[in-house]
Design a protein around this motif. Structure first.
Motif, PDB file in Angstrom:
ATOM      1  N   TYR A 116       0.728  -1.363   0.093  1.00  0.00           N
ATOM      2  CA  TYR A 116       0.017   0.133  -0.075  1.00  0.00           C
ATOM      3  C   TYR A 116       0.780   1.120  -0.073  1.00  0.00           C
ATOM      4  CZ  TYR A 116      -3.458   3.133   2.089  1.00  0.00           C
ATOM      5  OH  TYR A 116      -4.306   4.468   2.431  1.00  0.00           O
ATOM      6  N   ALA A 171      -5.490  -0.447  -5.933  1.00  0.00           N
ATOM      7  CA  ALA A 171      -5.887   0.963  -5.657  1.00  0.00           C
ATOM      8  C   ALA A 171      -6.859   1.351  -6.949  1.00  0.00           C
ATOM      9  CB  ALA A 171      -5.256   2.130  -5.448  1.00  0.00           C
ATOM     10  N   THR A 237     -11.277   9.744  -4.076  1.00  0.00           N
ATOM     11  CA  THR A 237     -11.205   8.582  -3.163  1.00  0.00           C
ATOM     12  C   THR A 237     -10.849   7.146  -3.921  1.00  0.00           C
ATOM     13  OG1 THR A 237     -12.792   9.630  -1.823  1.00  0.00           O
ATOM     14  CG2 THR A 237     -12.784   7.201  -1.723  1.00  0.00           C
ATOM     15  N   TRP A 238      -9.837   6.584  -3.345  1.00  0.00           N
ATOM     16  CA  TRP A 238      -9.374   5.286  -3.926  1.00  0.00           C
ATOM     17  C   TRP A 238      -9.609   4.328  -2.999  1.00  0.00           C
ATOM     18  CZ3 TRP A 238      -6.476   5.096  -8.788  1.00  0.00           C
ATOM     19  CH2 TRP A 238      -6.035   6.357  -9.065  1.00  0.00           C
ATOM     20  N   GLU A 239     -10.396   3.218  -3.610  1.00  0.00           N
ATOM     21  CA  GLU A 239     -10.595   1.832  -2.723  1.00  0.00           C
ATOM     22  C   GLU A 239      -9.350   0.986  -2.885  1.00  0.00           C
ATOM     23  OE1 GLU A 239     -14.618  -0.479  -2.894  1.00  0.00           O
ATOM     24  OE2 GLU A 239     -13.473  -1.183  -4.448  1.00  0.00           O
ATOM     25  N   ILE A 240      -9.303   0.526  -1.621  1.00  0.00           N
ATOM     26  CA  ILE A 240      -8.053  -0.342  -1.622  1.00  0.00           C
ATOM     27  C   ILE A 240      -8.306  -1.736  -1.034  1.00  0.00           C
ATOM     28  CG2 ILE A 240      -5.410  -0.484  -0.466  1.00  0.00           C
ATOM     29  CD1 ILE A 240      -5.937   2.317  -1.983  1.00  0.00           C
ATOM     30  N   THR A 241      -7.846  -2.857  -1.921  1.00  0.00           N
ATOM     31  CA  THR A 241      -8.213  -4.105  -1.647  1.00  0.00           C
ATOM     32  C   THR A 241      -6.947  -5.049  -1.971  1.00  0.00           C
ATOM     33  OG1 THR A 241      -8.846  -4.479  -3.947  1.00  0.00           O
ATOM     34  CG2 THR A 241     -10.597  -3.883  -2.351  1.00  0.00           C
ATOM     35  N   LYS A 251     -10.015  -5.789   2.547  1.00  0.00           N
ATOM     36  CA  LYS A 251      -9.940  -4.539   2.167  1.00  0.00           C
ATOM     37  C   LYS A 251      -8.998  -3.900   3.265  1.00  0.00           C
ATOM     38  CE  LYS A 251     -14.599  -3.639   0.252  1.00  0.00           C
ATOM     39  NZ  LYS A 251     -15.893  -3.128   0.058  1.00  0.00           N
ATOM     40  N   ASN A 254      -9.771   3.120   2.768  1.00  0.00           N
ATOM     41  CA  ASN A 254      -9.615   3.961   1.623  1.00  0.00           C
ATOM     42  C   ASN A 254      -8.732   5.231   1.599  1.00  0.00           C
ATOM     43  OD1 ASN A 254     -11.835   2.491   0.440  1.00  0.00           O
ATOM     44  ND2 ASN A 254     -13.467   3.879   0.773  1.00  0.00           N
ATOM     45  N   THR A 256      -7.347   8.953   0.071  1.00  0.00           N
ATOM     46  CA  THR A 256      -7.866  10.163  -0.600  1.00  0.00           C
ATOM     47  C   THR A 256      -6.686  10.968  -1.017  1.00  0.00           C
ATOM     48  OG1 THR A 256      -8.141  11.342   1.472  1.00  0.00           O
ATOM     49  CG2 THR A 256     -10.021  10.104   0.402  1.00  0.00           C
TER      50      THR A 256
END
Length: 273
Positions: A116, A171, A237-241, A251, A254, A256
């Motif tokens: 990340y 992301a 906004t980025w969704e992180i998985t 997950k 998130n 930003t």
């Protein structure tokens, strides 16, 4: 990104042979260096005694096939962060198949958190039409360049001392929030938050013939910026998985990223005949 950061330190395994080589090498370097103070030589000797002749005998070399030493590791990019020094446990022995009972023992999830921190995201500047200079009461269309704002992935892997794990962190942009920089403006939609479209784009590029349409994502300024500019802030906004070894996944918080753009708003000029 956001209010969360991945760990600045963690614990990972090294073989008994590698640990012996490291400790003995450090001991020889410090003890034989005339520039080193006596307290440093004494501390190094005491540390060495724990693993050579104390709690552990000869670095557990006779058990080398049964386990590994786990040692603290600091993120080299965050050595100025106090959290990098919170993994303060001395190296300890773990039998093969056992899970170390310490926080931040390396796992696929910890690797995902480290990945990340390595993700590089594009600059958050949005595309506007009209660009940079617009008119009072004229809707300004806003969108993200789909070729630029797409999923970004980073993989972290660890293959040491018989431990082979990896994790991939991804992301994905999921929304764009517009803040006009003045209360004399309207946003489209009214919330100012443009969400992901069905094709994973955000907003819609302006095209000829749409001048009288309301943009699905955009702004309308109601007052001139005069001799100055408005500071339009765009936040993505980025969704992180993540997915990892053994089918693990989940997950992460998130993230930003925001940026400001100068917008000049002019009065519409009319000519009286």
């Amino acid at each position: 990104m956001g209010n969360w950061t991945p760990p600045a330190c963690w614990y990972e395994p090294v073989s008994a042979q590698e640990f012996q080589k490291q400790v003995e090498g450090d001991y020889d370097d410090i003890v034989n260096d005339p520039q080193q103070p006596n307290y440093a030589k004494s501390a190094t000797g005491q540390f060495r005694d724990i693993y050579k002749d104390g709690k552990y005998k000869n670095y557990n070399l006779d058990k080398a096939d049964e386990g590994n030493f786990w040692v603290a590791v600091q993120d080299p990019n965050r050595l100025d962060d106090p959290d990098a020094f919170t993994c303060s446990d001395l190296p300890f022995w773990v039998e093969n198949g056992d899970t170390p009972e310490v926080k931040n023992a390396v796992t696929p999830e910890v690797l995902a958190e480290l990945a990340y921190n390595r993700i590089t995201l594009p600059d958050t500047k949005v595309t506007l039409a009209p660009e940079d200079i617009t008119k009072v009461n004229l809707p300004t269309w806003a969108w993200l360049d789909k070729a630029k704002f797409k999923e970004v992935s980073v993989t972290a892997a660890l293959n040491v001392a018989g431990l082979n794990i990896q994790a991939t962190t991804t992301a994905k942009p999921v929304s764009l929030k517009l803040e006009p920089g003045t209360s004399d403006a309207e946003t489209y939609p009214a919330s100012g938050e443009c969400t992901l479209n069905a094709d994973d784009s955000i907003g819609e590029p302006y095209a000829e013939g749409k001048a009288d349409e309301t943009p699905p994502c955009g702004i309308k300024y109601l007052r001139s910026s005069g001799n100055g500019t408005y500071k339009l802030r765009a936040t993505v906004t980025w969704e992180i998985t993540w997915t990892g070894t053994g089918g693990a996944g989940g997950k992460l918080p998130n993230g930003t990223f925001g940026n400001t753009q100068d917008i000049t708003v002019q009065e519409i000029q009319s000519v009286n005949r």
